[in-house]
Design a protein around this motif. Structure first.
Motif, mmCIF file in Angstrom:
data_model
loop_
_atom_site.group_PDB
_atom_site.id
_atom_site.type_symbol
_atom_site.label_atom_id
_atom_site.label_comp_id
_atom_site.label_asym_id
_atom_site.label_seq_id
_atom_site.Cartn_x
_atom_site.Cartn_y
_atom_site.Cartn_z
ATOM 1 N N PRO A 211 -1.622 12.762 -4.925
ATOM 2 C CA PRO A 211 -2.887 12.022 -4.992
ATOM 3 C C PRO A 211 -3.813 12.560 -6.074
ATOM 4 O O PRO A 211 -3.650 13.693 -6.544
ATOM 5 N N ILE A 212 -4.770 11.737 -6.472
ATOM 6 C CA ILE A 212 -5.831 12.195 -7.371
ATOM 7 C C ILE A 212 -7.002 12.638 -6.498
ATOM 8 O O ILE A 212 -7.606 11.824 -5.790
ATOM 9 N N LYS A 213 -7.303 13.902 -6.513
ATOM 10 C CA LYS A 213 -8.312 14.468 -5.624
ATOM 11 C C LYS A 213 -9.715 13.965 -5.983
ATOM 12 O O LYS A 213 -10.098 13.941 -7.155
ATOM 13 N N VAL A 221 -15.825 5.277 -2.115
ATOM 14 C CA VAL A 221 -15.534 3.847 -2.005
ATOM 15 C C VAL A 221 -14.709 3.420 -3.212
ATOM 16 O O VAL A 221 -15.048 3.736 -4.350
ATOM 17 N N CYS A 222 -13.644 2.686 -2.945
ATOM 18 C CA CYS A 222 -12.694 2.331 -3.999
ATOM 19 C C CYS A 222 -12.647 0.819 -4.216
ATOM 20 O O CYS A 222 -12.744 0.042 -3.257
ATOM 21 N N TYR A 223 -12.526 0.414 -5.465
ATOM 22 C CA TYR A 223 -12.198 -0.981 -5.828
ATOM 23 C C TYR A 223 -10.981 -0.939 -6.734
ATOM 24 O O TYR A 223 -10.937 -0.162 -7.693
ATOM 25 N N LEU A 253 -13.787 2.635 -9.515
ATOM 26 C CA LEU A 253 -13.308 1.326 -9.942
ATOM 27 C C LEU A 253 -12.043 1.503 -10.778
ATOM 28 O O LEU A 253 -12.075 2.141 -11.835
ATOM 29 N N VAL A 254 -10.935 0.934 -10.284
ATOM 30 C CA VAL A 254 -9.642 1.091 -10.938
ATOM 31 C C VAL A 254 -9.132 -0.273 -11.388
ATOM 32 O O VAL A 254 -9.006 -1.194 -10.581
ATOM 33 N N GLY A 255 -8.835 -0.407 -12.675
ATOM 34 C CA GLY A 255 -8.306 -1.662 -13.192
ATOM 35 C C GLY A 255 -8.791 -1.919 -14.605
ATOM 36 O O GLY A 255 -9.569 -1.147 -15.167
ATOM 37 N N LEU A 286 -2.822 3.604 -5.969
ATOM 38 C CA LEU A 286 -2.830 4.148 -4.613
ATOM 39 C C LEU A 286 -3.124 5.651 -4.608
ATOM 40 O O LEU A 286 -3.520 6.212 -3.585
ATOM 41 N N LYS A 287 -2.975 6.296 -5.770
ATOM 42 C CA LYS A 287 -3.301 7.720 -5.867
ATOM 43 C C LYS A 287 -4.807 7.951 -5.700
ATOM 44 O O LYS A 287 -5.232 9.025 -5.256
ATOM 45 N N ILE A 288 -5.609 6.966 -6.070
ATOM 46 C CA ILE A 288 -7.052 7.005 -5.817
ATOM 47 C C ILE A 288 -7.340 6.492 -4.417
ATOM 48 O O ILE A 288 -8.119 7.070 -3.657
ATOM 49 N N MET A 289 -6.662 5.395 -4.063
ATOM 50 C CA MET A 289 -6.922 4.730 -2.784
ATOM 51 C C MET A 289 -6.658 5.648 -1.588
ATOM 52 O O MET A 289 -7.410 5.650 -0.609
#
Length: 400
Positions: A211-213, A221-223, A253-255, A286-289
């Protein structure tokens, strides 16, 4: 002669359409010969090495991802398969919005059943983008109108030539009925996406192991999704983040996407740099999620977001817009907010972040939804093909 061949078409090999197609052929190749006509040979190793699956790719060049060029080349490829195998072909079908146009062109000469898989809402997304283009220049607006006209024309041809329409949610079927009812095939089926799909399981396992710590002293909060202000509702999420910038809440925010620069500029202009992290495109978000406390899906239009299933898979609770496929997938009212409402989003996030009882409640509901989305997708698609003609209305092999 027995019918033991299924032919699948998909234009883009970068999104969810390819992933669902792979789930289908993994299952169907146990019993039938499967052909995949695609714009690229970029498929998982187990698909490429399967003796019962044959990839028939058009030239892997950017120019050929264009719809008209792909249609021309895929028509030629499909014609060769039909000429060679004829009555041995049981089904021919498309897994993306425009890939079925070549099937529609050849449908008068095909003595086999035709299916199309559509999520719905493509036309609604194009109309929202057209609203954005109105704020730019007249040429962009004209191009947008032309794109909508061509999209409707192609879709009508695909639906009129099909024996079976498959969508991932009932709301997707209803959206298509609103736009194309007189053109849709009479046989329709709903087959939800599943949380235990091969590609989700592989991503989850990789993310859990590496994972990304993230910071432990804040609520994360993740998007995850395309960076589009209106369609994906990133504007609402950023405005919610502004309302919460004094709280111990951090947004990730990932993308990537066409509005990336606008989003970056907005973060700077609103002094959100300390509370909003912009990561860009990631091979495995998913490493952020998996390290996040909450996923937010703020789209104004989204017929079946796979990101919800990915969050279920890694155990991250989800809230999302009360619209389309998001509403169907999240089901519970307290997991939903009105699309385009930063005030509602910010209040929900604050309540979840500060009240452990609220957090545990939505987490429990997401676990329940995850369990309902565990099933054999490819096996149920096989069941749809086998049983569809015995049902009227919308056939559901699994009713969630």
């Amino acid at each position: 002669m027995s019918k033991n061949i299924v032919v699948f078409l998909v234009q883009s090999t970068k999104g969810g359409s390819k992933k669902r197609l792979c789930e289908a052929v993994r299952r169907m190749s146990k019993e039938k010969k499967c052909y995949i006509i695609a714009s690229s040979s970029d498929f998982p190793l187990d698909i490429r090495n399967n003796e019962n699956i044959e990839l028939v790719n058009t030239p892997d060049q950017n120019a050929f991802t264009n719809t008209l060029a792909f249609t021309l080349l895929s028509t030629i490829k499909l014609l060769k398969i039909i000429y060679k195998y004829g009555s041995s072909i049981e089904w021919v079908g498309s897994f993306s919005a425009n890939a079925g146009f070549s099937i529609a062109l050849l449908s008068p000469f095909i003595d086999t059943k035709i299916f199309c898989v559509r999520r719905g809402a493509n036309l609604r997304r194009l109309k929202i983008r057209l609203r954005e283009d109105m704020n730019r220049n007249a040429l962009s607006h004209i191009k947008g109108l032309l794109k909508i006209f061509i999209h409707k024309l192609i879709s009508k041809a695909i639906f009129a030539s099909s024996d079976l329409l498959i969508s991932q949610t009932e709301s997707g079927i209803r959206q298509l009925e609103n736009e194309y009812d007189d053109w849709l095939p009479s046989r329709r089926a709903v087959l939800r996406n599943n949380v235990d799909a091969t590609w989700i399981v592989r991503r989850r396992n990789c993310a859990v192991n590496d994972p990304i710590k993230l910071r432990c002293d804040v609520f994360n909060v993740c998007y995850v999704g395309r960076m589009q202000l209106l369609v994906k509702g990133v504007d609402s999420l950023l405005n919610a983040a502004e309302k919460l910038k004094k709280d111990d809440i951090c947004f990730h925010l990932v993308g990537d996407g066409k509005d990336m620069k606008k989003i970056h500029d907005h973060i700077l202009s609103k002094s959100l740099k300390n509370s909003v992290n912009l990561y860009g495109w990631m091979d495995n978000p998913l490493k952020i999620m998996v390290e996040s406390d909450l996923l937010v899906v703020p789209s104004r239009v989204d017929p079946c977001p796979n990101v919800v299933l990915e969050a279920f898979a890694v155990g991250t609770p989800v809230i999302g817009s009360n619209t389309g496929g998001i509403k169907a997938m999240l089901h519970y009212d307290d997991l939903l907010f009105n699309p385009g409402s930063p005030k509602e989003i910010s209040k929900m996030i604050r309540d979840i972040a500060t009240d452990r009882e609220v957090y545990d409640d939505i987490s429990s509901k997401c676990v329940d939804l995850k369990d309902k989305h565990c099933f054999d997708w490819g096996g149920n698609l096989t069941k749809v093909f086998r049983e569809y003609k015995y049902h009227t209305g919308i056939y559901k092999p699994i009713d969630i």
